[in-house]
Design an enzyme around this catalytic site. Sequence first.
Site, PDB file in Angstrom:
ATOM      1  CG  HIS A 185      -0.445   0.401   2.476  1.00  0.00           C
ATOM      2  ND1 HIS A 185       0.333  -0.431   3.243  1.00  0.00           N
ATOM      3  CD2 HIS A 185      -0.524   1.575   3.164  1.00  0.00           C
ATOM      4  CE1 HIS A 185       0.696   0.198   4.343  1.00  0.00           C
ATOM      5  NE2 HIS A 185       0.193   1.417   4.326  1.00  0.00           N
ATOM      6  CG  ASP A 186       2.461   3.693   2.939  1.00  0.00           C
ATOM      7  OD1 ASP A 186       1.623   4.387   2.306  1.00  0.00           O
ATOM      8  OD2 ASP A 186       2.633   3.785   4.165  1.00  0.00           O
ATOM      9  CE  LYS A 189       4.207   6.953   3.540  1.00  0.00           C
ATOM     10  NZ  LYS A 189       3.982   6.549   4.930  1.00  0.00           N
ATOM     11  CG  HIS A 214       2.369   7.975  -0.222  1.00  0.00           C
ATOM     12  ND1 HIS A 214       1.923   8.947   0.623  1.00  0.00           N
ATOM     13  CD2 HIS A 214       1.760   6.828   0.197  1.00  0.00           C
ATOM     14  CE1 HIS A 214       1.101   8.434   1.502  1.00  0.00           C
ATOM     15  NE2 HIS A 214       0.979   7.153   1.269  1.00  0.00           N
ATOM     16  CG  HIS A 240      -3.361   8.364   2.590  1.00  0.00           C
ATOM     17  ND1 HIS A 240      -3.239   8.489   3.965  1.00  0.00           N
ATOM     18  CD2 HIS A 240      -2.224   7.766   2.166  1.00  0.00           C
ATOM     19  CE1 HIS A 240      -2.063   7.984   4.344  1.00  0.00           C
ATOM     20  NE2 HIS A 240      -1.437   7.531   3.272  1.00  0.00           N
ATOM     21  CG  ASP A 268      -2.206   3.695   6.615  1.00  0.00           C
ATOM     22  OD1 ASP A 268      -1.068   3.403   7.003  1.00  0.00           O
ATOM     23  OD2 ASP A 268      -2.446   4.669   5.862  1.00  0.00           O
TER      24      ASP A 268
END
Length: 325
Positions: A185-186, A189, A214, A240, A268
Amino acid sequence: MIDFEDFVRVSPHCISLDEGLPFDVFAIVEGSRVPVLYAAKGTTANPIDSSDPSSTSNLFIRVHDVENYQSFVQSLLLDGNRVHRLPGIQRASIVAEAARFTMYSSFRTNNTTSIVQATRTLGAHISELMEDVDVKLAELQGLLHHDYGTFTHSTNVALYATLLAKKLDTTTVSNEDIAIGGLLHDLGKLSIDNRILNKPSKLDDREFRIIKKHPLEGFRRLTIESGVTKSQLLMAYQHHEKVDGSGYPVGLCDQEISMPARICAVVDVYEALTSNRPYRRALGPNIAMEIMEKQSAEHFDRNILDCWKSIVLEETPTDQLCHAN
Ligand SMILES: [Fe+2]
């Protein structure tokens, strides 16, 4: 990842097995300010009382043994017959440790294809673990690391999201999909400057605008990879977004946000609150839940947040299984 100069913290569940260790193990003992030798390479580590938190968070290996340790944990995981006979908590620890170290080394390559490949195997192990073992969140949190790092955060989010999906009894998405999506998911970044990601103080407007890129960066990287499912892609792109429309990158509302992303959004935030940050210590589960409920409940899918709350507070929901669509 590095807790003391030259040392990396490891799981006692992985090293207290009855076999010769392929690396030295160090421990913090009373009166020592740095880790001292606990079990030498080739010897067997003493059994550790895993119910004693002071003994479970203080074992280390040298940085140069990270690859050795990673191979050792992978080999434990691949020995299916053996790993299935272990107590649930020890099995969970081996899966979590394999995930954390594999994520650490694959994120360092900054190569999306190899990261995606690594997450496939890990996602299968995580979903199989959750299907076979009745893991309690408190036990899981007790064995996980809570340092500030994208690979640690992603590992924890994957485990929490899979636990939540299992409880939600989702039929439209598999637990394996959720586990892989959590790990990825990240990913975006990796495209953000580390000086911004690791800044110990408040971000200014320009830095916040950069960090908000991101999800789109993750989507861009993943969309050209083969074998990435729509659920995994949307977990990276929409985690997000907020159901009241105040999120980013698009400002989607309610069920415009995919269900896997709504699951990811809850765990998260919970993971971030219950992990150490450069500017504060980790918050306890109840305080984290209270903050989510009081300050941001309108950001989350109500049913999914309630289901997570029942897991955190170890309540049994009236309906035994929660539902989301
Ligand atoms: Fe994120």
